[in-house]
Design a protein around this motif. Structure first.
Motif, short mmCIF file in Angstrom:
data_model
loop_
_atom_site.label_atom_id
_atom_site.label_comp_id
_atom_site.label_asym_id
_atom_site.label_seq_id
_atom_site.Cartn_x
_atom_site.Cartn_y
_atom_site.Cartn_z
N GLU A 50 0.85 -1.19 0.00
CA GLU A 50 0.00 0.00 0.00
C GLU A 50 0.89 1.24 0.00
O GLU A 50 1.78 1.38 0.84
CB GLU A 50 -0.92 0.01 1.21
N MET A 51 0.65 2.13 -0.97
CA MET A 51 1.41 3.37 -1.11
C MET A 51 0.45 4.55 -1.05
O MET A 51 -0.58 4.53 -1.72
CB MET A 51 2.15 3.38 -2.46
N THR A 52 0.80 5.56 -0.27
CA THR A 52 -0.03 6.75 -0.13
C THR A 52 0.77 7.97 -0.58
O THR A 52 1.95 8.10 -0.22
CB THR A 52 -0.50 6.93 1.31
N PHE A 53 0.12 8.85 -1.36
CA PHE A 53 0.81 9.98 -1.97
C PHE A 53 0.11 11.30 -1.64
O PHE A 53 -1.12 11.41 -1.75
CB PHE A 53 0.84 9.82 -3.49
N ASN A 54 0.90 12.29 -1.24
CA ASN A 54 0.46 13.67 -1.09
C ASN A 54 1.48 14.56 -1.80
O ASN A 54 2.60 14.74 -1.31
CB ASN A 54 0.38 14.07 0.39
N GLY A 55 1.11 15.07 -2.95
CA GLY A 55 2.07 15.85 -3.72
C GLY A 55 1.66 15.91 -5.18
O GLY A 55 0.46 15.98 -5.49
N THR A 56 2.63 15.82 -6.08
CA THR A 56 2.35 15.98 -7.50
C THR A 56 3.03 14.90 -8.32
O THR A 56 4.22 14.59 -8.12
CB THR A 56 2.84 17.36 -8.00
N PHE A 57 2.26 14.29 -9.23
CA PHE A 57 2.80 13.37 -10.23
C PHE A 57 3.08 14.14 -11.51
O PHE A 57 2.26 14.94 -11.97
CB PHE A 57 1.80 12.25 -10.54
N TYR A 58 4.23 13.85 -12.12
CA TYR A 58 4.58 14.38 -13.44
C TYR A 58 4.68 13.19 -14.39
O TYR A 58 5.44 12.25 -14.14
CB TYR A 58 5.89 15.15 -13.37
N PHE A 59 3.89 13.23 -15.48
CA PHE A 59 3.67 12.04 -16.29
C PHE A 59 4.52 12.02 -17.56
O PHE A 59 4.76 13.07 -18.19
CB PHE A 59 2.19 11.92 -16.66
N GLU A 60 4.92 10.81 -17.90
CA GLU A 60 5.51 10.56 -19.21
C GLU A 60 4.44 10.76 -20.28
O GLU A 60 3.25 10.50 -20.06
CB GLU A 60 6.02 9.12 -19.26
N GLY A 61 4.85 11.25 -21.46
CA GLY A 61 3.91 11.31 -22.57
C GLY A 61 3.47 9.92 -22.97
O GLY A 61 4.16 8.92 -22.72
N PRO A 62 2.28 9.78 -23.60
CA PRO A 62 1.77 8.46 -23.98
C PRO A 62 2.74 7.70 -24.88
O PRO A 62 3.36 8.28 -25.79
CB PRO A 62 0.47 8.77 -24.71
N VAL A 63 2.88 6.40 -24.63
CA VAL A 63 3.68 5.49 -25.45
C VAL A 63 2.77 4.33 -25.85
O VAL A 63 2.16 3.71 -24.99
CB VAL A 63 4.91 4.97 -24.70
N ALA A 64 2.66 4.09 -27.14
CA ALA A 64 1.76 3.04 -27.65
C ALA A 64 0.35 3.24 -27.11
O ALA A 64 -0.33 2.28 -26.72
CB ALA A 64 2.29 1.65 -27.31
N GLY A 65 -0.08 4.51 -27.06
CA GLY A 65 -1.46 4.82 -26.72
C GLY A 65 -1.78 4.98 -25.27
O GLY A 65 -2.95 5.20 -24.92
N TYR A 129 5.07 22.22 -16.76
CA TYR A 129 6.47 21.88 -16.99
C TYR A 129 7.03 21.24 -15.72
O TYR A 129 6.94 21.84 -14.64
CB TYR A 129 7.27 23.11 -17.37
N PRO A 130 7.61 20.07 -15.83
CA PRO A 130 8.12 19.40 -14.63
C PRO A 130 9.34 20.13 -14.07
O PRO A 130 10.15 20.68 -14.83
CB PRO A 130 8.51 18.01 -15.15
N PRO A 131 9.49 20.17 -12.75
CA PRO A 131 10.67 20.79 -12.15
C PRO A 131 11.93 19.99 -12.44
O PRO A 131 11.86 18.81 -12.84
CB PRO A 131 10.35 20.81 -10.66
N ALA A 132 13.07 20.61 -12.22
CA ALA A 132 14.36 19.98 -12.56
C ALA A 132 14.56 18.66 -11.81
O ALA A 132 15.10 17.70 -12.37
CB ALA A 132 15.49 20.95 -12.25
N ASP A 133 14.11 18.59 -10.54
CA ASP A 133 14.28 17.34 -9.78
C ASP A 133 13.55 16.18 -10.46
O ASP A 133 14.07 15.06 -10.52
CB ASP A 133 13.74 17.52 -8.36
N ALA A 134 12.35 16.41 -10.96
CA ALA A 134 11.59 15.35 -11.61
C ALA A 134 12.26 14.93 -12.91
O ALA A 134 12.35 13.73 -13.21
CB ALA A 134 10.16 15.82 -11.87
N VAL A 135 12.74 15.90 -13.69
CA VAL A 135 13.41 15.59 -14.96
C VAL A 135 14.68 14.77 -14.70
O VAL A 135 14.97 13.81 -15.41
CB VAL A 135 13.74 16.89 -15.71
#
Length: 392
Positions: A50-65, A129-135
């Motif tokens: 079980e994982m719990t998140f409080n914050g922000t997800f930065y997503f990869e662009g779609p790959v194969a749909g 735009y994702p922050p530098a840490d995420a990139v």
């Protein structure tokens, strides 16, 4: 007596088709161009974790749909109950001093082919735009895991996508909490536990961390699915094999054992799955990170083709403990075909006890193999100097 000792285990079996190449290269780039989503008390459950998140997800662009990855920045918690095995529970206590695996974290990197995006990607803000840490986390993730384990995450994702695996694959790495950096994977087909960690009794879940000195990985726990524990039985590791290799025909060149082992291999294969497009293989997988042995000594694929001469391309990255063949067309279950490939590498070592005696660094890892339990016949020809004998 001057000799060369090479052993083979009785187990199984390069232009990439455009779709395979494009999917793999897109996954490898892991570009966070898919927007972001802020979450509060979002809980993600994967089997006993079980994982719990409080914050922000930065997503990869779609790959194969579909979206196949994300980087999380914020605050989170991780908890996994030990599996109902006295040995595994005792092992968790020895490793971590607790009954369960628990930690907070501030960053996470997720790669997946299951429905994770549907759970964490609601209310996506596309123009962000994702922050530098995420990139930085996205850009270094694959390379770091390759070096530390030999696992090519992008190749595993491509295999899952191209072969339409159900259930899909999930991997997440967490950091900046009390347990520091650790990784959780849930591989329902058991490919990574077998190929990367030599865990071959059908386990699908694994939690581990990397250590610096001596370089290696500490496995905190492995486990079967919750349903398997309820039923009292689990599918063994060969259940999800993609090919059976009935016969190997190999030309092994050990004329210069101090410099190179050269190998030409024909594998007579039978597809064990419908719509087969990608086949993972192991080679040199137990070579360690220490002294860069896996980087320097692994046999490298030089060329590959089908038995009729049609080119087939393989992906094999630096530090990888294997490779992946991408077929030019889908294969039906039961369909037979041949794969022919050539390898070369500085894979032999001198005997510490006798002069001019050589052994492979891994006695069962000098040729490509798929899965763990399948059996094959071997027709092997060795080319060697007259002063040498070969024991196999």
């Amino acid at each position: 007596m001057k000799s060369l000792c090479i052993c083979a285990t009785l187990s199984l079996m390069l232009t990439i088709p455009a779709v395979g190449a494009e999917i793999y290269e897109s996954l490898k780039k892991f570009q966070l161009s898919g927007g972001s989503a802020a979450v509060k008390n979002l809980t993600l459950r994967r089997d006993r974790v079980e994982m719990t998140f409080n914050g922000t997800f930065y997503f990869e662009g779609p790959v194969a749909g579909a979206v196949r990855g994300a980087v999380f920045l914020g605050q989170g918690t991780f908890r996994a109950e030990g599996p109902p095995s006295p040995y595994e529970r005792a092992h968790v206590r020895r490793m971590l001093g607790s009954e369960a695996i628990e930690s907070d974290f501030r960053t996470a990197v997720l790669r997946f082919t299951d429905n994770t995006f549907e759970e964490i990607g609601t209310n996506v803000a596309p123009e962000t735009y994702p922050p530098a840490d995420a990139v930085t986390l996205a850009g270094s993730f694959d390379r770091q895991l390759l070096k530390e384990t030999g696992l090519n995450t992008s190749a595993r994702l491509a295999i899952s996508i191209l072969n339409r695996e159900t259930p899909g694959f999930f991997l997440a790495q967490f950091d900046r909490g009390k347990r520091n950096r650790f990784t959780f994977l849930l591989d329902h087909q058991g490919r990574i536990p077998v190929a990367t960690f030599n865990i071959s009794a059908g386990e699908i879940g694994l939690i581990f961390s990397h250590r610096q000195l001596p370089a290696g990985n500490d496995i905190w726990t492995v486990f079967y699915s919750l349903d398997s524990y309820k039923l009292g039985r689990a599918a063994y590791s060969d259940t999800y094999d993609l090919v059976g290799i009935s016969n190997y025909t190999m030309q092994v060149d050990v004329r210069e054992p101090a410099r190179a082992l050269k190998l030409d291999v024909r594998m007579d294969c039978t597809s064990l799955a419908d719509g087969l497009l990608a086949i993972p293989m192991s080679i040199g997988e137990s070579l360690p990170e220490t002294d860069s042995l896996r980087l320097k000594k692994t046999l490298r694929v030089k060329s590959a083709r089908l038995g009729d001469g049609t080119p087939v391309e393989a992906i094999q990255e630096d530090w990888e403990g294997g490779l992946t063949f991408f077929l030019p067309a889908q294969r039906k279950k039961g369909e037979r075909f041949a794969l022919e490939s050539s390898f070369e590498g500085d894979f032999m070592r001198d005997s510490p006890y006798s002069q001019d005696v050589y052994y492979p660094l891994g006695t069962s890892e000098w040729y490509p193999r798929h899965g763990y339990l399948n059996r094959s016949e071997f027709d092997i020809t060795f080319r060697h100097r007259k002063r040498h004998r070969v024991a196999s």
